[in-house]
Structure formats: structure tokens, C-alpha cells
Design an enzyme around this catalytic site. Structure first.
Site, mmCIF file in Angstrom:
data_model
loop_
_atom_site.group_PDB
_atom_site.id
_atom_site.type_symbol
_atom_site.label_atom_id
_atom_site.label_comp_id
_atom_site.label_asym_id
_atom_site.label_seq_id
_atom_site.Cartn_x
_atom_site.Cartn_y
_atom_site.Cartn_z
ATOM 1 N N ASN A 81 1.400 4.238 1.228
ATOM 2 C CA ASN A 81 1.098 5.370 2.044
ATOM 3 C C ASN A 81 2.035 6.322 1.810
ATOM 4 O OD1 ASN A 81 -1.073 3.640 3.396
ATOM 5 N ND2 ASN A 81 0.661 2.664 4.003
ATOM 6 N N MET B 85 0.518 -1.389 -0.086
ATOM 7 C CA MET B 85 -0.006 -0.248 0.093
ATOM 8 C C MET B 85 0.822 1.248 0.054
ATOM 9 S SD MET B 85 -2.871 1.431 0.084
ATOM 10 C CE MET B 85 -2.979 3.033 0.002
ATOM 11 N N HIS C 26 3.037 5.545 -7.537
ATOM 12 C CA HIS C 26 2.155 6.078 -6.669
ATOM 13 C C HIS C 26 2.111 7.277 -5.960
ATOM 14 C CE1 HIS C 26 -1.430 3.382 -7.784
ATOM 15 N NE2 HIS C 26 -0.989 2.436 -6.952
ATOM 16 N N HIS D 254 5.925 -0.380 -8.338
ATOM 17 C CA HIS D 254 4.392 0.116 -8.431
ATOM 18 C C HIS D 254 4.129 1.284 -7.439
ATOM 19 C CE1 HIS D 254 0.178 -1.105 -9.068
ATOM 20 N NE2 HIS D 254 -0.127 -0.523 -7.647
ATOM 21 N N GLU D 255 4.456 0.789 -6.200
ATOM 22 C CA GLU D 255 4.103 1.783 -5.017
ATOM 23 C C GLU D 255 4.687 3.141 -5.070
ATOM 24 O OE1 GLU D 255 1.583 0.714 -3.636
ATOM 25 O OE2 GLU D 255 1.525 -1.375 -4.087
#
Ligand code: BES
Ligand code: ZN
Length: 970
Positions: free
Chosen positions: A371, A369, A407, A403-404
Site C-alpha cells: 500500500n 502488502m 513496488h 520488495h515492498e
């Protein structure tokens, strides 16, 4: 079962490790369950129990503080969900009407800055907190609405910036929408700023969302606990009261109380620590965040160790892991630093935070994730052991990090206005992850791997009538959660890749930089992204980026382009591709473009192999183009950049097959994978004969590359699944062995060769062992024997083949040995391999044992139960067992993972998609007619469509395929 049928579960172990994950946080519907199973008496007992617990908690946390005012509602009301709430009753927990009748919040009041104080007590599994939200009145109003979920409010109050209290006339909670409505005694004029202060209590539960508890075992078996968060999409509200929608960006300031020997981590670096209340505790105060969305807030309280390094731009990068795992953090650290450096350049905006932490979380619903500044990872997505982890788990770590980190710009810096545009967030990161990974490991051929791992997977799911458009309106948390699927991720990535190819890398990057600069620290929607690309193009261009892209985002599915040739004239015709056109259309999605697309088409011919010609089909049925009359073949969709399939007349297919046999390298590895996939999928849809598709596979006797083999094994695997219990299975095996013979002579058991050769070796040896190829079975068994005496004797890339040989051709002894090792293993990726191995047994008793173990907490973490089920159902002998297990335990899964959980949909898909009789169809239908499938509703529809399709395939194609195999496999 075909690989295709597990298209969206990346927690599947073994060779599937590098596959894309689709998960979601799980929210157990405990209350609902109680109502169904225990009746009213239990409810009352529980309510009373919880009430007593609450009082105890308040006492446990009590510290001197000035109550702002009484909350006016009781624990009884808090647990109002124990009684079923009607869908549209709008009754607040105190029985009064709830005036705000919209699942979205009003925008008359905006949050500007949050001050959050949190005091978790990990051993008691509870936390208390105070949040002060500085708000601004955007439009004159006397009320505002914010979110909470599963929190008990003990106090609240509203104060103007000059310190004056504003009396609250009404304070109502409406559980169904997770909202609190506050009405003030007077109107507040536009521009007024006020502080909303709320005191609350919550539980650190074992569910995998919100603020929750997780645990790990040290090397000497001691169990240790940590507290961590997962908020996306709508669970920040279960950790602190907030305006929990992505467009409500605000600054967050955080203070966390912790034990002296623990550390606390947050999105931003530590500012200062102090002793808390003269006791044995400390409180950490962190730096203020930048403007950001609630779903990106994160904090962890743990006793971890870390390794640290710096980027060129002096960003401090650290990887945190449980102390005994820290040696496995180095690869993640190096990868993160290199990728961050590259993204700074690629995105044209520097990473804005002073630090970037990556942290391993032992219990985690998703893969990772994003964050902001504190990315959380499942252990298998961050830990890499150079000695014990395989090449595919190393790649998975790199891909997830890439990928993260993508983001951090796309999603965090510029955020979607609303979840409708989630596909842009996830599709974009799924596209950029290849660019980031390619940067650090060019030799991994990530761009070719994209074709198998995302493009073909999306094309498969999207050829079902029960697919959905990428862009779908979503409102409620359950709807938002449902769209974290392969369409959002893999189709999203595929159409972005198609656009990049169409407008060119430079213009694409220019548009992207423009978009990130223009909307940084703000929100945007997809039309604003398309406009950013548009402005990067020549002003005289005829291309309308928005129009083109909307044909791909607003209607489900994609076209098959059929090329028919007459001398030097070729006509290209577009038509929607459906794998099983007879199935019932998902009528809730009507196409605004009547299933015509704006297709950026490209082709090559045998005479101009290296020249790609381009043309457009703008929402029209067909276009004509000319090629040299003596070209032997024409091939559409160069390098598989397009999100569509291509079909040809039989003569052209034959010429392509001839070319493949003569010199297959005139097509790239990805193109070969695409040709195989197109041929088999076209055959399944009835548009091409299986004979042509099978004829095409004959060139595989020369094929030595992983990407085409992966496509072939997946497509042939589908047929294998259909004929496994038929006599012709023998001929099928013979034929497959013929195709693999050259590789079996070439590939070795010494784990040599490059990265993709390692992938290929694992696949081919695994298949050969499954088919009983004596030499491979013997090699595998020998390696297993050595491993049983010395577990470090085999290299990680050969472990799956070794375990497979040992377990599939062994008995209880081998199985129990692996089970024992599974329980002992402390390297996450090795554990995953051992688990997959246990599923290879031919003994259904052992499969059944594995299934029942999967619900025992001392054996499996709840995040891993779905993998067990999927592994067992992937074994031919385990399919029926897994289905029975699903039926028996559906209520347990529902309680454990919740109706919001993607885990439910992955369980359904992995178990039911492989069936192929009308009887199975009716069973699945009957079962789910009387059950709530939660977020699995679409999965059930898709699984049922697949079963019908499989059954139809048998009736339609069994004879043709059997005849072909009898001829070629004897
Ligand atoms: N934002 C998601 C995490 C997520 C997934 C949140 C589902 C809520 C529900 C994250 O960026 C993500 O996509 N993670 C992937 C890994 C990636 C490499 C595809 C995952 O969790 O599998
Ligand atoms: Zn993502």
C-alpha cells in the site's frame, strides 16, 4: 520431502524463513457452506438473524444526516448468495435482469476523486461509511457500473457539480460480479462531472481481506484489537464502493473516526483531527493522496507505538508496532531508510509521498502488502530482535522491505493496466528485492542466493506439464488470485534478470528510468516496458526486446540446451524441458512459438575460465560454435543468468566433475548450485544417468559454501524422500555423512562465522542430527537441556538444531516444554522456530495433537494453520496424518480461507506432493473429484503430476540409485 516440493510457501518456519511467499487474502465462502451443510431452514434463520442485526447496526450508528434517496433493496436481497446463483443468469438481487454482462467495468465513466468517511466500531466489529466519488463522463452515457462486495447500502444519490440532483431510474446489484448498475433518467454528455454518493455498512470480520479486525496480546496477556485493511487484488470494494480496477486511478481523501486513545493511519499524513460529534471520539482528516489505484489504498486504526527517521530526501519513515514490540522495529526502520534512499537513485524518480509508514499486522494472510505510503507486514516480516531472531529472519525482514519498497515505484507509481501483467509487478519486485537488500548487506551475497531461492525454484515448477505461461488472461477475482504463484514471482524475476544481463546493467537501468518517467501516475502494460528497454538500446541493434521476451512470457516451460561436441565444434540444441514428459499436458495453454525460445546463451571453457562467450539461439533448433580443440570442458549458462538448463555429453560431464574435484572454485557458488540442480533434474527427466549426478556430488567433500549445499540438500532430499523406508537408506545416510564430515569438523556450536556460514551451519547440523550423528545429537541435547533451564542460553541461529535434537531424540517432556514456550513466546520469529521444532517429534501421537491444535483459535491464529499442516506433513511419520487431516477438515479450510485463497493451494501442495505410489495418486484424485478445490485447482493438478512423477521415478531409478549407494555408502 524435497525442499522443491514446498516451492511456494514462505510462511514455513525455521530455515525456510527466507523463502518466497505466495499468499492471498482469504474470503470465506460462508454462504455456500451454509447451503451445503445446513439446508434451507438454516438459511432462512440466518437471513432473518442478519436482518435483525442490520437494523441494530443502523440504529447503533444512526446520526443525523439527510437521506439522499431510498436504496430500494433489502437485506434479504443482500444475502441473495445464500441461494446458489447460476454462473450466467445475470439476475440482480431484486430479481430483475442485470444489464451489464461483463466482469470488467465499462469505461464511459471514470472516477476522479474519492472522499471517504469511515467510522469503524472495533468492539462491535462493524463499520459505517459514506463515499462521494467525483466522476467524469468519458463517453456520453445514461448508466455506469461500480463495485461493491459484502456491504449494505443504505442510501445513494447522484448530483451534478452544480448541485442538481439526477434521478436514478434503476439501481441493481449483481453479486456474482460484485457490481452495482446505475441507470440515470437521462444521458449525460461527454465531459460532465457528477458526484456519486453512497452510504454503507459493513462488518469487520476475522477474514484476512478487505477492512478486517486483528488482535494481539500485550506482554501481560491482555488482548487488544485493531482494524486494518488488505485490498489487493479485489477487496477495496468490500471496504467502500469503488471502481475497483487498477487502471481507474484517482485521488483519495480520507476521514476516519477513532477512539481518543487510538490512532488512525492512512496512505497520506494526517491533516487535522477534531472531536467527533461532541463525544468521546475523534475524527482524523488526512491529506489528499496522489493519483493511485484502489488496491493500494490502506488504513489502520490501532493503539500502536512508532519509531521514526528521515531519508536524505526528507521523507518521514516510521515503523509502527504493538507497544511491547517497538524495540524490535529498529532494524526495519534503518533498512527502509537506506533502501528508499537507494531506490530514489536507482529508479531516477524520487519517492513522491511525504511519508512512508511500515506497520506490523498480527493477523495477515500474505507476507506484506505494498500500500502506497502505508506498507502492511506480517509480524515475522518486519520485527527483528537482535538477541532472539536468527540471521535468516533478519534477512527475510530486509528482503520483504526491499520488495515492498520496490513496488512503491514499480506497481504504485506505474501500475499495470490489468492483472494480466501481475507477473511484471511481482516478478520485478522479486528481482529488485535482491538489489535493495544487497545494497544494505553486500556480505549476504544476495546475487548468489537468487539462484537457489528464485531461479531453481521457478525452473522446478515450470518443468511440470501443469505449469502455466507467465502471461495468462485473467478476468474474475478467483482467476486473479490464482496467479500469485512461483511462476509469476520467481520466473518473472528470473527472466527480468536474464534480460538485464543480456542488454547490460546500464541500458537496463536507462530503460527502466524512461519507463517510470513516461508512465508515472499512470498505467502501462508489458509491451510498453519492453519498448522502453528497446529505446535505450542502440537504434541499429538487431535485438527485438519484445520478440525475445515474449518467447519467455507467452509459453510455459523453458528449454534444455544440449551441447554436443565434435573436436572443436560444439552444437547447441534447444528442446523443451519436462520433468515427467508422460504426464498429460495442460492443454488450455497452446504455445504460439511451438516451444522454441529466443535464448541468450553463454558459455566458458576450461581454457578461458574467466571469459564468457555469448551467442543467440533465436527460436531455432540449433547453433554451432567453435572452441579451442584442447579445451577439457565447455560449460553453458555462465553465472546462471539464463532461464534454462544445460546438458552435455558424458565426456564433458565427466570433465566438469573432474574440474570440481580438482578446483571447484573456478565456478562461482551459484554455478555450482546450478550444476548440481541441472544434473539431478536432468536425471529425473531421464536425460542423464543418476550415476553422473551422484558422481558430481562427490566434490562436496570440499564444498564449504551455503548456496551449493542448499541445492545439493534439496536435490538429494528428493531422493531421500523416495528411499526413506528402504534398506538402502542406511547407505544413503553413510554417504551423506561422508560428504558432510569436513564441515562437521569445521563448523562450531558457538554461532561464529559470517551470515551464510550461519545458514550453512543450521542446515548441516540439522541434517547431521536427523541422521543420528552422535556428536551433533549430544551437542544438541546438551544445548536443549541448558535452554530448558535458561531460555536465553542459545543463540538464535542454533535454536533449530538444538530444538531438533531435543525433540527428535526426546519424548513428551521435551515436546511439552517447547509447546509451552510456543504459547508463551512473544517474539514472532522465535514462535515460528518453536513451531517448526514441534514437528520434529517421532511420536505420531504428538503430531496428531499438533494438527488438532491447529484449528483451535486460542492456540493458533488462522494465518498459521497452514504452517502447522505443512510442518507435520514434512515429517515422514506425519505425511499420512496430514493427508487424513486435510480430508477431514477440507470443508473447514474452504469456509475459513475461501475459494479465493492461495492458502488452499499451499495446503494441498505441502500435503500431497510428497506421495509416491499409484495408490496415493488415486486417493488424491478421488478426493478432489468430489470437492471444489477453489484456487487450489492448479495445485491439485500439479500435486497429482508430482505423485505420478515420484511413482515413475521409483520404478525407473530405484535400482540404479540403490546400486550406486550400496557401492559408495557402505
Ligand atoms: N503484492 C503482494 C502482496 C499480495 C500477495 C497481495 C498475494 C495479494 C495476494 C506483495 O508485494 C508481496 O509480494 N508480498 C510477498 C513478500 C515478498 C518478499 C515476496 C508475500 O506476501 O509473501
Ligand atoms: Zn510483491
Amino acid at each position: 520431502m524435497s525442499d522443491n516440493d514446498v516451492e511456494d510457501v514462505s510462511f514455513l518456519p525455521g530455515e525456510s524463513l527466507h523463502r518466497k511467499a505466495i499468499y492471498e487474502p482469504s474470503v470465506p465462502q460462508r454462504c455456500k457452506q451454509f447451503v451445503c451443510s445446513q439446508g434451507k431452514a438454516t438459511i432462512v434463520a440466518i437471513v432473518i438473524g442478519l436482518f435483525v442485526l442490520l437494523i441494530t447496526l443502523i440504529a447503533a450508528f444512526a446520526r443525523p444526516s439527510q437521506p439522499i434517496c431510498e436504496s430500494g433493496h433489502s437485506k434479504m436481497e443482500q444475502h441473495g448468495t445464500l441461494v446458489n446463483i447460476q454462473t450466467d443468469d445475470y439476475v440482480a438481487t431484486n430479481g430483475k435482469p442485470f444489464p451489464w454482462r461483463n466482469v470488467r467495468l465499462p469505461d464511459s465513466v471514470l472516477p476522479i476523486e474519492y472522499h471517504i468517511f469511515l467510522h469503524p466500531n472495533i468492539s462491535l466489529s462493524i463499520f459505517q461509511g459514506v463515499v462521494t466519488i467525483l466522476c467524469k463522463v468519458q463517453k456520453e452515457t445514461d448508466f455506469f457500473v461500480f463495485h461493491i462486495k459484502d456491504l449494505n447500502i443504505s442510501d445513494y444519490g447522484v448530483k451534478l457539480s452544480n448541485g442538481e440532483n439526477v434521478v436514478v431510474n434503476e439501481y441493481l446489484e449483481y453479486k456474482r460480479n460484485e457490481q452495482i448498475y446505475v441507470r440515470l433518467e437521462r444521458q449525460l454528455p461527454t465531459g460532465t462531472q457528477f458526484n456519486l454518493e453512497v452510504k454503507f455498512l459493513g462488518q469487520l470480520t476475522g477474514k484476512l481481506s478487505g477492512f478486517y479486525k486483528s488482535s494481539y496480546k500485550t506482554d501481560n496477556g491482555e488482548e487488544r484489537y485493531i482494524a486494518t485493511t488488505h485490498f489487493e487484488p479485489t477487496d477495496a470494494r468490500s471496504a467502500f464502493p469503488c471502481f475497483d480496477e487498477p487502471h481507474f486511478k484517482a485521488i483519495f481523501q480520507m476521514s476516519i473516526v477513532r477512539e481518543k486513545d487510538y490512532i488512525a493511519l492512512y496512505n497520506m499524513p494526517l491533516n487535522r483531527s477534531e472531536v467527533y460529534e461532541k463525544g468521546s471520539l475523534m475524527v482524523d482528516h488526512f491529506e489528499k493522496s496522489v493519483d493511485m489505484s484502489t488496491y493500494l489504498v490502506a488504513f489502520v486504526v490501532c493503539d500502536y507505538k512508532n519509531v521514526t527517521s528521515h531519508t536524505k530526501g526528507n521523507v518521514k519513515v516510521s515503523v509502527y508496532t504493538p507497544p511491547d514490540q517497538i524495540e524490535r522495529a529498529h532494524f526495519a526502520l534503518e533498512a527502509a531508510v537506506a533502501i528508499l534512499d537507494y531506490y530514489d537513485e536507482f529508479f531516477g524518480v524520487k519517492y513522491p509521498l511525504p511519508k512512508a509508514d511500515l506497520i506490523a499486522i498480527p493477523d495477515f494472510a500474505a507476507g506484506a502488502m505494498e500500500n502506497w505510503g502505508l506498507v502492511t507486514y506480517r509480524l515475522t516480516a518486519i520485527l527483528y530482535d537482535p538477541v532472539k531472531s536468527s540471521a535468516s529472519s533478519q534477512q527475510w525482514v530486509a528482503v520483504v522491505i526491499a520488495h515492498e519498497l520496490a513496488h512503491q515505484w514499480f506497481g504504485n507509481l506505474v501500475t499495470m493496466k490489468w492483472w494480466d501483467d501481475l507477473w511484471l509487478n511481482e516478478g520485478f519486485a522479486s528481482f529488485v528485492e535482491y538489489i535493495g537488500t544487497d545494497r544494505i548487506h553486500t556480505e549476504w551475497q544476495m546475487t548468489e542466493q537468487f539462484i537457489g531461492d528464485d531461479l531453481l525454484k521457478a525452473l522446478y515448477l515450470d518443468s511440470l506439464s501443469n505449469s502455466h505461461p507467465i502471461s495468462v488472461p485473467v478476468h474474475r477475482p478467483s482467476e486473479i488470485n490464482e496467479i500469485f504463484d512461483s511462476i509469476t514471482y520467481s520466473k518473472g524475476a528470473s527472466i527480468i534478470r536474464m534480460l538485464q544481463e543480456y542488454i547490460g546493467k546500464e541500458k537496463f537501468q536507462e530503460g527502466l528510468k524512461f519507463y517510470l518517467k513516461k508512465f508515472q501516475y499512470g498505467n502501462a502494460d508489458n509491451s510498453e516496458l519492453w519498448q522502453s528497454f528497446q529505446q535505450s538500446l542502440d537504434p541499429n541493434t538487431v535485438l527485438n526486446v519484445t520478440l525475445m521476451m515474449e518467447t519467455w512470457t507467452k509459453q510455459m516451460g523453458y528449454p534444455v540446451i544440449t551441447l554436443s561436441r565434435n573436436g572443436n565444434k560444439v552444437t547447441a540444441t534447444q528442446e523443451r524441458f519436462l520433468l515427467y514428459p508422460q504426464s498429460q499436458e495442460n492443454s488450455q495453454y497452446i504455445s504460439p512459438f511451438l516451444y522454441k525460445w529466443y535464448v541468450p546463451f553463454s558459455y566458458t571453457t576450461s581454457l578461458d575460465i574467466n571469459i564468457t562467450q555469448k551467442l543467440e539461439m533465436k527460436l531455432i533448433d540449433n547453433v554451432e560454435f567453435e572452441i579451442k580443440g584442447d579445451a577439457e570442458w565447455v560449460k553453458g549458462n555462465s553465472h546462471m543468468f539464463g532461464y534454462f538448463r544445460v546438458n552435455y555429453d558424458e565426456k564433458n560431464w565427466k570433465a566438469i566433475i573432474y574440474q570440481l574435484n580438482k578446483d571447484h572454485t573456478v565456478f562461482s557458488a551459484g554455478e555450482r548450485a546450478g550444476l548440481i540442480d541441472d544434473a539431478f533434474q536432468l536425471a529425473r527427466s531421464g536425460r542423464l544417468s543418476h550415476k553422473i549426478a551422484f558422481d558430481l556430488t562427490q566434490y562436496l567433500v570440499h564444498e564449504e559454501e551455503y548456496v551449493p549445499w542448499d541445492s545439493a540438500l534439496s536435490n538429494l532430499g528428493y531422493i531421500e524422500g523416495r528411499i526413506q523406508n528402504k534398506p538402502v537408506y542406511r547407505q544413503y545416510k553413510n554417504y551423506m555423512m561422508k560428504l558432510m564430515e569436513h564441515l562437521l569438523n569445521k563448523l562450531t556450536w558457538d554461532d561464529s562465522g559470517d551470515h551464510l556460514t550461519k545458514f550453512l551451519t543450521a542446515e548441516i547440523f540439522g541434517k547431521a542430527i536427523q541422521f543420528g550423528h552422535q556428536q551433533s545429537v549430544d551437542n544438541g541435547k546438551l544445548a536443549f537441556k541448558k535452554w530448558s533451564m535458561n531460555s536465553s542460553s542459545i543463540s538464535p541461529n542454533l535454536k533449530m538444531s538444538t530444538f531438533r535434537a531435543g525433540i527428535e531424540y526426546g519424548d513428551d517432556t521435551e515436546w511439552e516444554l517447547c509447546w509451552d514456550q510456543y504459547l508463551k513466546a512473544n517474539v514472532a520469529s522465535e514462535k515460528t522456530q518453536l513451531l517448526a521444532a514441534l514437528g520434529f517429534t517421532k511420536d505420531v501421537r504428538l503430531l496428531s495433537r499438533l494438527l488438532s491444535f491447529s484449528l483451535e483459535n486460542d492456540k493458533f491464529k488462522s494465518q498459521d494453520t497452514p504452517s502447522v499442516i505443512s510442518i507435520v506433513s514434512g515429517n515422514y511419520g506425519g505425511q499420512a496424518l496430514a493427508w487424513r487431516f486435510l480430508q477431514q477438515n477440507w470443508d473447514t479450510f474452504y469456509t475459513r480461507y475461501g475459494s479465493l485463497s492461495f492458502i488452499l493451494s499451499s495446503i494441498i501442495k505441502s500435503v500431497a506432493s510428497g506421495f509416491d505410489t499409484d495408490f496415493d495418486y488415486l486417493e488424491v484424485k478421488k478426493f478432489f473429484e468430489t470437492r471444489d478445490a477453489g484456487t487450489g485447482v492448479m495445485a491439485v493438478k500439479q500435486a497429482m503430476e508430482k505423485i505420478q512423477m515420484n511413482s515413475y521415478w521409483m520404478k525407473q531409478n530405484e535400482k540404479e540409485v540403490t546400486d550406486w549407494l550400496m557401492k559408495n555408502g557402505s
